[in-house]
Each structure stands twice: as C-alpha cells, then as structure tokens.
Design an enzyme around this catalytic site. Structure first.
Site, short mmCIF file in Angstrom:
data_model
loop_
_atom_site.label_atom_id
_atom_site.label_comp_id
_atom_site.label_asym_id
_atom_site.label_seq_id
_atom_site.Cartn_x
_atom_site.Cartn_y
_atom_site.Cartn_z
N TRP A 24 -59.65 2.86 -90.82
CA TRP A 24 -60.51 1.85 -91.83
C TRP A 24 -62.21 2.27 -92.02
O TRP A 24 -63.17 1.82 -92.71
CB TRP A 24 -60.10 0.38 -91.87
N HIS A 72 -64.84 9.05 -81.62
CA HIS A 72 -65.12 9.05 -82.52
C HIS A 72 -66.08 10.00 -83.14
O HIS A 72 -67.61 9.19 -82.40
CB HIS A 72 -64.96 7.70 -83.80
N GLU A 120 -60.58 16.06 -83.80
CA GLU A 120 -61.44 16.11 -85.62
C GLU A 120 -62.46 17.04 -85.14
O GLU A 120 -63.06 16.57 -84.87
CB GLU A 120 -62.03 14.48 -85.34
N GLY A 126 -63.91 13.62 -94.44
CA GLY A 126 -64.45 13.27 -95.13
C GLY A 126 -65.34 13.88 -95.94
O GLY A 126 -66.31 13.91 -97.13
N SER A 183 -59.70 14.61 -93.13
CA SER A 183 -59.53 15.04 -94.76
C SER A 183 -58.16 15.37 -94.63
O SER A 183 -57.31 16.46 -95.59
CB SER A 183 -60.48 16.82 -95.61
N GLY A 240 -58.64 8.70 -91.95
CA GLY A 240 -59.88 7.87 -92.44
C GLY A 240 -59.75 7.28 -94.23
O GLY A 240 -59.09 6.76 -94.58
N GLY A 241 -60.54 8.28 -94.89
CA GLY A 241 -60.92 8.07 -96.27
C GLY A 241 -58.46 8.07 -97.03
O GLY A 241 -58.72 6.23 -97.72
#
Ligand code: PGA
Length: 258
Positions: free
Chosen positions: A19, A103, A173, A179, A218, A239-240
């Site tokens: 989050w 991260h 990642e 993102g 993504s 993520g998003g």
C-alpha cells in the site's frame, strides 16, 4: 518433480499488495473484503497485504488468518535509540508475518544499500518474518545494457547466505516499471526470472530452487494472469492496483491452476 522444482514451477503463488504511504482506518474495508473472498472462493494463491505500520495490528485482526499481513520495511537493529524506526520483532508483535525489504523507493529516497537491505532481511528472519527482498534495474541501467549485471550484484549483496525458501522470497521490480504503466515483455520477464533462479540455485542449492520469485511493476488485472503463468514467476508484488479491492481481487483470481 525434480525438474519442476528446478524451474520453480508447481509453487503456490504469492500475491502481495504494497500500500506504500496510503491508507487510514477507512481503507481496512479492503482487508475485510479480501479476507472474505479468500474464505468463500477457492483461492489458488497465498495473499499478503502490506499496509502502513499504523494499520498492521488492525489489519491482522480483520484478516482473521485468511491473508497474511506484513510491514513495508523494518530496522536492521533489534531495539535501541533509533528514533522513528520499527524493528522486525515489533512488526511480529503487531501481527505481521512478513516484511518487504529493499524496495526501490527505500533504496532511492532513503539511500538504502545492498548491505543494509541484507541486514534488514536478516533482522526480519531472526524475528520469524518472511523477508520479501526487492531489487531491479533503473531505466538508465537498462538503457546501458546493464540490467542483468545490476540484478546479479543486487542479489549477491542483499540476500544473506543463510536465507532459505521458508524465510525469504525475492521480488524483481524493474524501477522503470513501478507506477508507470510500463512493463517488460513476457519474454523479458521470463528471461530475467530464469537468470534470478540460476543465481538463487547457485547460491542456495535446492532451497534456491524453491524460493519464490515475485515480479513487481505495473501489475494490473489485465496483465496479471499472463505474468503469473510465466516460468519462474511465483507471485506478484502489486502497488497501485492493491489499493482497489476489485482490482486486487481480480489479480488474485487470475492465478493459474497449478
Ligand atoms: P506498482 O508498484 O504496482 O504501482 O507499479 C509496484 C511496487 O512498487 O511494488
């Protein structure tokens, strides 16, 4: 079977939601919705949600054991005069069973190095948490043709030698995919994950063959099923799309049957 293990196939995937610095008490309705879905559907994946530290205890209660709750970072120290930091044991005490470490946003905005990430992974493991260790190349590194070298070096520097598949998962990642709505092609993801699998087995032997390798950057409902079906992709770090229950549930639901 042996060959499947070597390929990292046949593992139940892990769908992890990060989050980031989003969410207050109201956002916990999503944890309830995902936990309910997990009890009603026949999920083909394990689910981990990593909310901000402030929500971990409440999220754990609402998750009711149906999904795992994790932190987004932890201190390499066990306790002491480190204002603002949170130890792995504190996360565990609040109900977490995992911690993301390394991260790219921590590496970039907080100057975290591979050796610090490795120390955090060790701290997570000592506290009984699963460390989800992240790495990936930047756009510049990719453009310079250095993506594979960067990933090899990050693996060597940020995964402690005494980790194993029970206390560590890794997440590839690519920074340029986070993102942005851009993702590598399926072939590029499969190629990098094969390289990562090779590094893990060279370093850890059999347990390296069993370590989950997540892809992140993504991941959306539209591409999750295809990514999760690729060899050596044993989960995704989202993520998003993890902030929207319907999208996150669609991603969980897209895990292929084993
Ligand atoms: P994204 O983030 O899914 O929003 O690209 C992924 C991540 O940072 O883990």
């Amino acid at each position: 079977m042996q060959r499947q293990a070597e390929m990292g196939q046949g593992m139940r995937p892990l769908i992890a939601g990060n989050w980031k610095m989003n969410g207050t008490g109201d956002s916990l309705a999503e944890v309830t919705a995902v936990a309910r879905w997990m009890s009603e559907a026949a999920p083909r994946a394990d689910v981990l949600v990593c909310p901000p530290f402030t929500l971990i205890a409440r999220a754990t209660a609402l998750a009711a054991g149906r999904i795992a709750i994790g932190g987004q970072d932890c201190s390499p120290q066990s306790s002491g005069a480190f204002t603002g930091d949170v130890s792995a044991a504190m996360l565990k005490d609040a109900g977490a069973s995992a911690a993301i470490v390394g991260h790219s946003e921590r590496r970039r905005y907080h100057g975290e190095t591979d050796s610090l990430v490795g120390a955090k992974a060790k701290a997570a493991w000592r506290a009984g948490l699963l460390a989800v260790i992240c790495f990936g190349e930047t756009q510049d590194e990719r453009d310079a043709g250095r993506a594979e070298d960067v990933v090899r070096a990050q693996i060597a520097g940020s995964i402690p030698v005494d980790m194993d598949s029970s206390n560590a998962a890794v997440a590839y990642e690519p920074v340029w995919a986070i993102g942005t709505g851009c993702t590598p092609t399926d072939d590029e993801i499969a190629g990098m994950h094969a390289l990562i699998r090779g590094c893990l087995t060279a370093r850890f032997g059999d347990t390296g063959a069993q370590m989950r390798i997540l892809y992140g950057g993504s991941v959306k409902p539209a591409n999750a099923g295809g990514i999760l079906a690729l060899p050596n992709v044993n989960g995704v770090l989202v993520g998003g799309a993890s902030l929207i229950a319907d999208e996150f549930l669609a991603i969980i639901g897209s895990a292929p049957a084993l």
